[in-house]
Scaffold this motif. Structure first.
Motif, PDB file in Angstrom:
ATOM      1  N   PHE A   4       0.861  -1.187   0.000  1.00  0.00           N
ATOM      2  CA  PHE A   4       0.000   0.000   0.000  1.00  0.00           C
ATOM      3  C   PHE A   4       0.900   1.241   0.000  1.00  0.00           C
ATOM      4  O   PHE A   4       1.918   1.271   0.706  1.00  0.00           O
ATOM      5  N   ASP A   5       0.546   2.231  -0.799  1.00  0.00           N
ATOM      6  CA  ASP A   5       1.354   3.452  -0.940  1.00  0.00           C
ATOM      7  C   ASP A   5       1.619   4.079   0.437  1.00  0.00           C
ATOM      8  O   ASP A   5       0.701   4.517   1.124  1.00  0.00           O
ATOM      9  N   GLN A   6       2.897   4.131   0.820  1.00  0.00           N
ATOM     10  CA  GLN A   6       3.248   4.629   2.153  1.00  0.00           C
ATOM     11  C   GLN A   6       3.133   6.145   2.274  1.00  0.00           C
ATOM     12  O   GLN A   6       3.258   6.697   3.372  1.00  0.00           O
ATOM     13  N   ASP A   7       2.894   6.814   1.175  1.00  0.00           N
ATOM     14  CA  ASP A   7       2.668   8.261   1.228  1.00  0.00           C
ATOM     15  C   ASP A   7       1.210   8.595   1.514  1.00  0.00           C
ATOM     16  O   ASP A   7       0.860   9.746   1.732  1.00  0.00           O
ATOM     17  N   LYS A   8       0.368   7.556   1.497  1.00  0.00           N
ATOM     18  CA  LYS A   8      -1.055   7.754   1.776  1.00  0.00           C
ATOM     19  C   LYS A   8      -1.364   7.372   3.219  1.00  0.00           C
ATOM     20  O   LYS A   8      -0.727   6.495   3.797  1.00  0.00           O
TER      21      LYS A   8
END
Length: 501
Positions: free
Chosen positions: A317-321
């Motif tokens: 899962f996108d770690q920036d989200k």
């Protein structure tokens, strides 16, 4: 008789007692008959040089003496001499212990490696697979383990009883099984015969199976209901999650409070996907490096990823989200629907190749799954000492085949499994597998001594082309270090990974 003669005979008698063993030493030509002749056998597959095997030996002997009185047989097999027998039984590391109830019913030994633990575990194995439960013993039976299963049956329902026995025999290492024909007790437990209740000391406390009794259906029910809704992923549980056969969602967080908070938030997602995706929290402080194996940044938490355990595909899962309920739910739903592409970690494809072909994720299928070639692959890690010891021998092996008549039929290859995503879940380094031409779905794991000669023999025996090449004999010093470089257990290999699961 002179005193000196008596003394000598006494010493001989003492030596005979000291060397007597209740552990049967089995070979290929005696193994099958021994297992068939005894109802229950514990067998150790070992190597004489293996440190863990040496530590186990006195405990194993002590347990064998105790178990012999209860007609439970204990045996051992030297895999350096009985290589075919050990390969036949899927031995990949030492010691490997297995419980045999005949040749068809085989289960891994899951107990401790101390005499008392071995004795206790095997005595349990000798007891009936299904215990009779009454209103007076039910509550005590529920406390026998974290998960127990009790069937409520009609006395005349022989079909359901037979199914229960088959399931219990198959899953007896996992759960205690009980049975009751008391209709009043079933009613008190809120069910009507035939029914199977799984009692557990977590989540909702119990789950009920009330469909038609069927072995596969009950197995699936037990596996799903016995898995915590959001469990804890660690060294004790990791292999169970990997063998569950369904995707695993990881929730990385650094503190226990944070893991509990995120788990509570994501419960609706886990509940909706129960039996489809397993969920678990993982201590990012202790096992944060594992995030890198899932193609996450290993220094940014909390984090979330799904691993498709059968194909060993990673979906980070996108770690920036932000990890909101809505965002994770959408991600998991899309994953289940097949709308998320796996993340593939790969080194660049080499511009040139040497006698040992370098495999990366981007060329894995083209090389390893080339159906026209026998491909031997070493899965290694750069930090692995055993891999470094093997390197010159493996290079020699590659050169021998590259110069032989089999150069277009056999490939000697290697892949850095820490820098490239590969389809197999590799649990120890080095792992060596042969992917035969025409049978890529039947890869064979090498478990012999890591010598050039043994690797050639392995390729010749397991490959389609039976490709054998000549090698000059080299006299090597027989040292403990050289012997230990020959093979190791998965647990020994895992010790080098420090915080790997």
């Amino acid at each position: 008789m002179h005193a000196a003669q008596k003394f000598a005979l006494g010493l001989l008698a003492a030596a005979a007692v000291a060397t007597a063993s209740d552990v049967a030493q089995l070979k290929k030509d005696t193994f099958d008959d021994f297992v068939k002749a005894n109802d229950l056998v514990l067998a150790e597959f070992y190597a004489p040089w293996c440190g863990h095997c040496k530590a186990l030996a006195p405990e194993y002997e002590e347990a064998a003496t105790t178990l012999k009185e209860k007609n439970i047989m204990v045996a051992k097999i030297d895999c350096t001499e009985e290589t075919d027998l050990c390969q036949q039984h899927g031995v990949e590391g030492y010691p490997t212990l297995k419980v045999f109830r005949g040749l068809e019913n085989v289960a891994p030994y899951k107990g401790q490696r101390k005499a008392a633990g071995i004795t206790s575990y095997m005595i349990k194995q000798s007891l009936p697979a299904v215990s009779e439960v009454t209103k007076d013993t039910l509550e005590e039976f529920k406390k026998a383990d974290k998960v127990v299963l009790v069937a409520y049956l009609d006395a005349a329902d022989k079909a359901s009883s037979e199914v229960l026995t088959k399931v219990a025999d198959k899953l007896r290492d996992n759960y205690p099984f009980g049975s009751s024909t008391d209709a009043a007790l079933a009613e008190a437990e809120g069910v009507k015969a035939p029914a199977l209740v799984l009692y557990k000391d977590f989540d909702e406390g119990k789950s009920v199976f009330s469909e038609k009794f069927d072995v596969e259906a009950i197995e699936k029910f037990a596996k799903t209901a016995a898995t915590p809704l959001i469990g804890e992923i660690g060294p004790e549980t990791y292999s169970d999650y990997m063998s569950a056969g369904i995707p695993l969602a990881y929730i990385f967080a650094e503190t226990e409070e944070e893991r509990k908070e995120i788990s509570e938030k994501l419960k609706p997602v886990a509940e909706a996907q129960r039996g489809v995706v397993n969920f678990g929290t993982i201590d990012a402080k202790a096992f944060g490096a594992h995030a890198g194996n899932l193609n996450l940044k290993a220094d940014k938490f909390p984090a979330f990823a799904i691993q498709e355990v059968v194909k060993n595909q990673k979906f980070p899962f996108d770690q920036d989200k932000e990890m909101t309920l809505e965002a994770i739910k959408a991600f998991v739903d899309d994953f289940v629907a097949g709308k998320v592409d796996p993340s593939i970690k790969s080194e660049p494809i080499p511009e040139t190749q040497g006698p040992v072909t370098v495999v990366v994720a981007k060329n894995y299928n083209d090389i390893v799954l080339d159906d026209t070639k026998d491909v031997l692959v070493e899965f290694y890690a750069p930090w692995c000492g055993h891999c470094k010891s093997l390197a010159p021998k493996y290079e020699e092996l590659g050169e021998l085949y590259a110069k032989s008549e089999f150069k277009d039929k056999v490939i000697i290859a290697k892949v850095d499994a820490t820098a490239n995503d590969v389809p197999d879940e590799i649990q120890g380094f080095p792992t060596i597998k042969l992917f035969p031409a025409g049978a890529k779905d039947k890869a064979v794991t090498f478990s012999g001594a890591r010598t050039v000669e043994d690797l050639i023999k392995f390729i010749a025996e397991e490959g389609k082309y039976k490709a054998s090449v000549a090698v000059e004999e080299v006299v090597e010093e027989a040292s403990e270090a050289a012997s230990e470089a020959a093979s190791e257990t998965k647990s020994e290999a895992a010790e080098e990974t420090h915080d790997e699961l």
